[in-house]
Design a protein around this motif. Structure first.
Motif, PDB file in Angstrom:
ATOM      1  N   ARG A 196       0.832  -1.206   0.000  1.00 58.98           N
ATOM      2  CA  ARG A 196       0.000   0.000   0.000  1.00 58.98           C
ATOM      3  C   ARG A 196       0.868   1.258   0.000  1.00 58.98           C
ATOM      4  NH1 ARG A 196      -1.753   3.622   3.809  1.00 58.98           N
ATOM      5  NH2 ARG A 196      -3.771   4.640   3.418  1.00 58.98           N
ATOM      6  N   LEU A 199       2.409   1.800  -3.453  1.00 55.45           N
ATOM      7  CA  LEU A 199       1.427   2.276  -4.423  1.00 55.45           C
ATOM      8  C   LEU A 199       1.078   3.746  -4.200  1.00 55.45           C
ATOM      9  CD1 LEU A 199      -0.986  -0.797  -4.587  1.00 55.45           C
ATOM     10  CD2 LEU A 199       0.428   0.084  -6.456  1.00 55.45           C
ATOM     11  N   HIS A 263       2.110   0.077 -12.129  1.00 56.63           N
ATOM     12  CA  HIS A 263       1.136   1.050 -11.644  1.00 56.63           C
ATOM     13  C   HIS A 263       1.810   2.235 -10.940  1.00 56.63           C
ATOM     14  CE1 HIS A 263      -1.956  -1.708 -12.820  1.00 56.63           C
ATOM     15  NE2 HIS A 263      -1.465  -2.649 -12.046  1.00 56.63           N
ATOM     16  N   ARG A 312      -0.915  -6.869  -4.627  1.00 62.03           N
ATOM     17  CA  ARG A 312      -0.810  -5.502  -5.136  1.00 62.03           C
ATOM     18  C   ARG A 312      -2.031  -5.141  -5.979  1.00 62.03           C
ATOM     19  NH1 ARG A 312       3.853  -5.774  -7.699  1.00 62.03           N
ATOM     20  NH2 ARG A 312       5.099  -4.751  -6.092  1.00 62.03           N
ATOM     21  N   GLU A 313      -2.457  -6.050  -6.843  1.00 55.13           N
ATOM     22  CA  GLU A 313      -3.598  -5.766  -7.709  1.00 55.13           C
ATOM     23  C   GLU A 313      -4.868  -5.592  -6.887  1.00 55.13           C
ATOM     24  OE1 GLU A 313      -5.753  -4.918 -11.103  1.00 55.13           O
ATOM     25  OE2 GLU A 313      -3.589  -4.885 -10.676  1.00 55.13           O
ATOM     26  N   ARG A 316      -4.678  -2.230  -5.030  1.00 58.20           N
ATOM     27  CA  ARG A 316      -4.791  -1.128  -5.987  1.00 58.20           C
ATOM     28  C   ARG A 316      -6.238  -0.857  -6.362  1.00 58.20           C
ATOM     29  NH1 ARG A 316      -4.963  -0.115 -11.397  1.00 58.20           N
ATOM     30  NH2 ARG A 316      -5.197  -2.330 -11.898  1.00 58.20           N
ATOM     31  N   MET A 321      -6.994   1.784  -0.396  1.00 61.82           N
ATOM     32  CA  MET A 321      -5.972   2.735  -0.849  1.00 61.82           C
ATOM     33  C   MET A 321      -6.235   4.100  -0.229  1.00 61.82           C
ATOM     34  SD  MET A 321      -3.446   1.831  -2.746  1.00 61.82           S
ATOM     35  CE  MET A 321      -3.057   3.287  -3.715  1.00 61.82           C
TER      36      MET A 321
END
Length: 321
Positions: A196, A199, A263, A312-313, A316, A321
């Motif tokens: 997190r 990202l 990303h 991660r996906e 995201r 987030m």
């Protein structure tokens, strides 16, 4: 089968519920939502297999009595617990009441109604790993936190019902589990928190020197292990580990995640901060899952790289987030 999952709205619990529903069982979820979230199981509402979602406490004996009479369960997956190490240090009474006394209440109901118990313990009960052969179920335990102490006490209580009453039980000790639906703040999972932050372009903070290692198990592999333990008589009366079978330092994990991705290609800063509970740190955790393979034919399917990619996906595209 008719199956009760305590803590079924939690991180691992919702994956256990999903697998049980996929296997066409009738499932009841009991969760007080102190760690779990109703949103974790929203997608299961309306499925024929999900019979009830009960917001309730395993310390409520009257509630358990009524639920067990109504449910006529074949198996209880007991995942409901206080899980935060620092919380257990700050407030050991709450952790003991939930994890030990709450487990006793579940065991009494399962004894009366002859229900198999799969008890979710933790790798945090172990002393540090001494070599690269990994931690087996015979490895010394070390209650370095009240959380670990409460889990060890509960494990012994669970196993006593096997020896004293012949009740089918199994104690499962998954290693550090991560993946979708894990909390990304506070003392959530290290993978989820690091991902997190990366990202969002925020620094990744490492407690202490970062040389401590973890054996990271992807949550779907963990749920498959937990569910299979409930199906098999071969593990009755046993303690069984599950992990990836390889460990990684927190420093190396941070480098892996901080490096960037499609990303967010920018590498984020890594910073070391004072450890919040150094006295309860386990310096090396590495799982030996030979027993799970021998008794359940279980082994992990998801590599660390693939697991991080899936995590991660999910983060995201989620509301975390």
């Amino acid at each position: 089968m008719n199956i009760l999952v305590t803590g079924g709205a939690g991180f691992i619990g919702r994956w256990v519920v999903q697998r049980l529903l996929n296997d066409k069982h009738n499932v009841w979820i009991l969760d007080d939502l102190s760690n779990g979230r109703k949103q974790n199981v929203d997608e299961f509402f309306g499925q024929d297999g999900l019979k009830e979602f009960i917001v309730g406490d395993i310390k409520n004996e009257a509630l358990l009595d009524e639920l067990f009479k109504r449910g006529q369960f074949d198996v209880c997956y007991h995942l409901g617990a206080s899980i935060n190490v620092q919380d257990s240090i700050d407030d050991p009474r709450t952790t003991f009441n939930n994890d030990t006394i709450g487990t006793f209440n579940i065991m009494e109901q399962c004894r009366v109604h002859n229900v198999k118990v799969v008890f979710m313990s933790t790798c945090m009960v172990y002393d540090r790993c001494a070599d690269e052969t990994g931690i087996t179920e015979q490895h010394p335990t070390k209650p370095a936190s009240p959380y670990a102490g409460a889990k060890i006490a509960a494990e012994n209580m669970v196993l006593s019902y096997f020896y004293a009453y012949g009740l089918p039980v199994v104690v499962v000790r998954p290693f550090n589990t991560y993946g979708p639906f894990q909390k990304t703040g506070g003392e959530g999972g290290v993978v989820a928190i690091f991902v997190r932050n990366q990202l969002k372009g925020l620094p990744i903070h490492i407690y202490g020197e970062g040389t401590q290692t973890r054996d990271l198990l992807y949550v779907e592999d963990c749920a498959r292990f937990v569910v299979e333990a409930g199906y098999s008589d071969a593990v009755n009366g046993e303690i069984v580990n599950a992990g990836l079978g390889r460990d990684i330092t927190i420093n190396d994990l941070a480098e892996l995640i901080a490096a960037g991705n499609e990303h967010n290609p920018e590498q984020v800063e890594i910073a070391h901060v004072p450890h919040i509970h150094p006295q309860s740190e386990i310096q090396k955790l590495l799982c030996n899952y030979d027993k799970a393979f021998r008794l359940l034919s279980w082994k992990p399917n998801v590599s660390l790289d693939e697991g991080i990619k899936r995590t991660r996906e999910w983060i995201r595209t989620s509301d975390l987030m």
